[in-house]
Design a protein around this motif. Structure first.
Motif, PDB file in Angstrom:
ATOM      1  N   LYS A  13       0.829  -1.208   0.000  1.00  0.00           N
ATOM      2  CA  LYS A  13       0.000   0.000   0.000  1.00  0.00           C
ATOM      3  C   LYS A  13       0.868   1.265   0.000  1.00  0.00           C
ATOM      4  CE  LYS A  13      -4.145  -1.907   2.095  1.00  0.00           C
ATOM      5  NZ  LYS A  13      -5.083  -1.869   3.216  1.00  0.00           N
ATOM      6  N   GLU A  14       1.931   1.255   0.798  1.00  0.00           N
ATOM      7  CA  GLU A  14       2.828   2.418   0.832  1.00  0.00           C
ATOM      8  C   GLU A  14       3.570   2.551  -0.490  1.00  0.00           C
ATOM      9  OE1 GLU A  14       4.735   5.871   2.462  1.00  0.00           O
ATOM     10  OE2 GLU A  14       2.790   4.905   2.628  1.00  0.00           O
ATOM     11  N   ALA A  15       3.983   1.443  -1.074  1.00  0.00           N
ATOM     12  CA  ALA A  15       4.640   1.493  -2.380  1.00  0.00           C
ATOM     13  C   ALA A  15       3.706   2.106  -3.414  1.00  0.00           C
ATOM     14  CB  ALA A  15       5.078   0.095  -2.808  1.00  0.00           C
ATOM     15  N   LEU A  16       2.463   1.654  -3.435  1.00  0.00           N
ATOM     16  CA  LEU A  16       1.484   2.179  -4.381  1.00  0.00           C
ATOM     17  C   LEU A  16       1.229   3.663  -4.135  1.00  0.00           C
ATOM     18  CD1 LEU A  16      -0.562   1.744  -6.651  1.00  0.00           C
ATOM     19  CD2 LEU A  16      -2.224   1.056  -4.902  1.00  0.00           C
ATOM     20  N   ARG A  17       1.113   4.066  -2.881  1.00  0.00           N
ATOM     21  CA  ARG A  17       0.890   5.477  -2.558  1.00  0.00           C
ATOM     22  C   ARG A  17       2.044   6.343  -3.069  1.00  0.00           C
ATOM     23  NH1 ARG A  17       2.206   9.539   0.680  1.00  0.00           N
ATOM     24  NH2 ARG A  17       3.837   8.429   1.805  1.00  0.00           N
ATOM     25  N   LEU A  18       3.278   5.883  -2.839  1.00  0.00           N
ATOM     26  CA  LEU A  18       4.442   6.671  -3.263  1.00  0.00           C
ATOM     27  C   LEU A  18       4.583   6.699  -4.784  1.00  0.00           C
ATOM     28  CD1 LEU A  18       6.958   5.661  -0.479  1.00  0.00           C
ATOM     29  CD2 LEU A  18       6.048   7.956  -0.907  1.00  0.00           C
ATOM     30  N   TYR A  19       4.371   5.562  -5.445  1.00  0.00           N
ATOM     31  CA  TYR A  19       4.405   5.568  -6.914  1.00  0.00           C
ATOM     32  C   TYR A  19       3.348   6.513  -7.470  1.00  0.00           C
ATOM     33  CZ  TYR A  19       7.581   1.524  -7.571  1.00  0.00           C
ATOM     34  OH  TYR A  19       8.662   0.681  -7.609  1.00  0.00           O
ATOM     35  N   THR A  20       2.157   6.498  -6.869  1.00  0.00           N
ATOM     36  CA  THR A  20       1.070   7.357  -7.335  1.00  0.00           C
ATOM     37  C   THR A  20       1.422   8.827  -7.133  1.00  0.00           C
ATOM     38  OG1 THR A  20      -0.561   5.628  -6.883  1.00  0.00           O
ATOM     39  CG2 THR A  20      -1.391   7.887  -7.069  1.00  0.00           C
ATOM     40  N   CYS A  21       1.945   9.170  -5.967  1.00  0.00           N
ATOM     41  CA  CYS A  21       2.345  10.561  -5.707  1.00  0.00           C
ATOM     42  C   CYS A  21       3.424  11.005  -6.692  1.00  0.00           C
ATOM     43  CB  CYS A  21       2.863  10.726  -4.282  1.00  0.00           C
ATOM     44  SG  CYS A  21       1.593  10.654  -3.013  1.00  0.00           S
ATOM     45  N   ALA A  22       4.413  10.154  -6.928  1.00  0.00           N
ATOM     46  CA  ALA A  22       5.492  10.490  -7.862  1.00  0.00           C
ATOM     47  C   ALA A  22       4.944  10.662  -9.278  1.00  0.00           C
ATOM     48  CB  ALA A  22       6.577   9.418  -7.825  1.00  0.00           C
ATOM     49  N   ALA A  23       4.029   9.789  -9.674  1.00  0.00           N
ATOM     50  CA  ALA A  23       3.419   9.898 -11.002  1.00  0.00           C
ATOM     51  C   ALA A  23       2.618  11.192 -11.128  1.00  0.00           C
ATOM     52  CB  ALA A  23       2.536   8.686 -11.271  1.00  0.00           C
TER      53      ALA A  23
ATOM     54  N   ALA B  31       8.196  10.057 -14.877  1.00  0.00           N
ATOM     55  CA  ALA B  31       7.888   9.060 -15.906  1.00  0.00           C
ATOM     56  C   ALA B  31       8.066   7.621 -15.424  1.00  0.00           C
ATOM     57  CB  ALA B  31       8.751   9.313 -17.142  1.00  0.00           C
ATOM     58  N   LYS B  32       9.130   7.326 -14.694  1.00  0.00           N
ATOM     59  CA  LYS B  32       9.373   5.958 -14.249  1.00  0.00           C
ATOM     60  C   LYS B  32       8.276   5.496 -13.274  1.00  0.00           C
ATOM     61  CE  LYS B  32      12.792   2.674 -12.748  1.00  0.00           C
ATOM     62  NZ  LYS B  32      13.080   1.815 -13.852  1.00  0.00           N
ATOM     63  N   ALA B  33       7.783   6.392 -12.438  1.00  0.00           N
ATOM     64  CA  ALA B  33       6.691   6.032 -11.532  1.00  0.00           C
ATOM     65  C   ALA B  33       5.433   5.704 -12.324  1.00  0.00           C
ATOM     66  CB  ALA B  33       6.423   7.159 -10.539  1.00  0.00           C
ATOM     67  N   MET B  34       5.183   6.485 -13.379  1.00  0.00           N
ATOM     68  CA  MET B  34       4.032   6.202 -14.242  1.00  0.00           C
ATOM     69  C   MET B  34       4.169   4.813 -14.854  1.00  0.00           C
ATOM     70  SD  MET B  34       3.570   9.784 -16.251  1.00  0.00           S
ATOM     71  CE  MET B  34       3.912  11.300 -15.395  1.00  0.00           C
ATOM     72  N   TYR B  35       5.377   4.506 -15.324  1.00  0.00           N
ATOM     73  CA  TYR B  35       5.645   3.192 -15.912  1.00  0.00           C
ATOM     74  C   TYR B  35       5.427   2.090 -14.878  1.00  0.00           C
ATOM     75  CZ  TYR B  35       8.236  -0.732 -17.841  1.00  0.00           C
ATOM     76  OH  TYR B  35       8.588  -1.973 -18.281  1.00  0.00           O
ATOM     77  N   ASN B  36       5.970   2.287 -13.681  1.00  0.00           N
ATOM     78  CA  ASN B  36       5.850   1.256 -12.638  1.00  0.00           C
ATOM     79  C   ASN B  36       4.402   1.032 -12.237  1.00  0.00           C
ATOM     80  OD1 ASN B  36       8.584   0.768 -12.619  1.00  0.00           O
ATOM     81  ND2 ASN B  36       8.991   2.107 -10.893  1.00  0.00           N
ATOM     82  N   LEU B  37       3.587   2.069 -12.255  1.00  0.00           N
ATOM     83  CA  LEU B  37       2.168   1.898 -11.943  1.00  0.00           C
ATOM     84  C   LEU B  37       1.465   1.076 -13.026  1.00  0.00           C
ATOM     85  CD1 LEU B  37       1.171   5.411 -10.600  1.00  0.00           C
ATOM     86  CD2 LEU B  37       1.130   3.253  -9.324  1.00  0.00           C
ATOM     87  N   GLY B  38       1.947   1.181 -14.252  1.00  0.00           N
ATOM     88  CA  GLY B  38       1.336   0.447 -15.345  1.00  0.00           C
ATOM     89  C   GLY B  38       1.734  -1.009 -15.424  1.00  0.00           C
ATOM     90  N   GLU B  39       2.780  -1.393 -14.692  1.00  0.00           N
ATOM     91  CA  GLU B  39       3.247  -2.783 -14.737  1.00  0.00           C
ATOM     92  C   GLU B  39       2.318  -3.706 -14.022  1.00  0.00           C
ATOM     93  OE1 GLU B  39       7.469  -2.572 -13.446  1.00  0.00           O
ATOM     94  OE2 GLU B  39       7.766  -3.619 -15.354  1.00  0.00           O
TER      95      GLU B  39
END
Length: 187
Positions: free
Chosen positions: A164-174, A179-187
């Protein structure tokens, strides 16, 4: 270890700029607003941050420009990469990053200090200190640091696995345009 786009050791040439090299001036303790802007624009181009398309050559050019304007953080980054006529020296780079982090609380300096600690670049590897510095950058809305910490929570690198924390941080970064956070969210 987390190797974000454009900073991985496999991509670091010993000397990239072969022509028009200049001896960089001594870094100023207080960078000019212009040199700060040049560095940030270069960072954004290099990392794909703040909704900026990745253009590594332009990122390098802007960071070298910032260094020639006396920006100590840019000088450290050029030392880390071996750009702008500087020999690649990660110990000198770490010293510049950690000094700037302590004296200016710069999000970029905090992020690079944390990155160096986590990976043992220019200093003894210390994941706890790395995470602490990265979390300070996260608190200052630094998207790249958020991406590193998201990866850390996703894989348990110095912290307990917390999807959940990983997802929250990737989302905030996106949402900040990394760009890399956006990519990681799409994986």
């Amino acid at each position: 270890p987390y190797m974000p786009h454009a900073v991985s050791q496999r991509q670091l040439p010993p000397q990239h700029m072969a022509t028009n090299e200049v001896v960089p001036p001594a870094a100023s303790s207080t960078p000019s607003p212009e040199s700060v802007l040049s560095f940030q624009n270069g960072w954004d181009k290099l990392m794909g941050d703040h909704f900026t398309s990745i253009d590594e050559a332009e990122g390098e050019r802007l960071i070298v420009k910032s260094m020639t304007e006396g920006n100590a953080l840019a000088r450290g980054f050029c030392s880390f990469r071996g750009w702008g006529g500087m020999q690649r020296n990660i110990a000198e780079a770490f010293s510049a990053f950690s000094s700037q982090a302590a004296s200016t609380n710069s999000p970029n300096a905090l992020a690079m200090t944390g990155y160096c600690y986590k990976n043992g670049f220019g200093t003894t590897k210390n994941v706890e200190s790395g995470n602490a510095s990265l979390n300070k950058a996260v608190d200052l809305d630094h998207a790249w640091a958020m991406g590193i910490m998201a990866y850390s929570y996703q894989h348990g690198d110095g912290v307990a696995v917390d999807a959940k924390e990983a997802l929250r941080l990737y989302t905030c970064a996106a949402e900040l345009g990394y760009a890399k956070a956006m990519y990681n969210l799409g994986e």
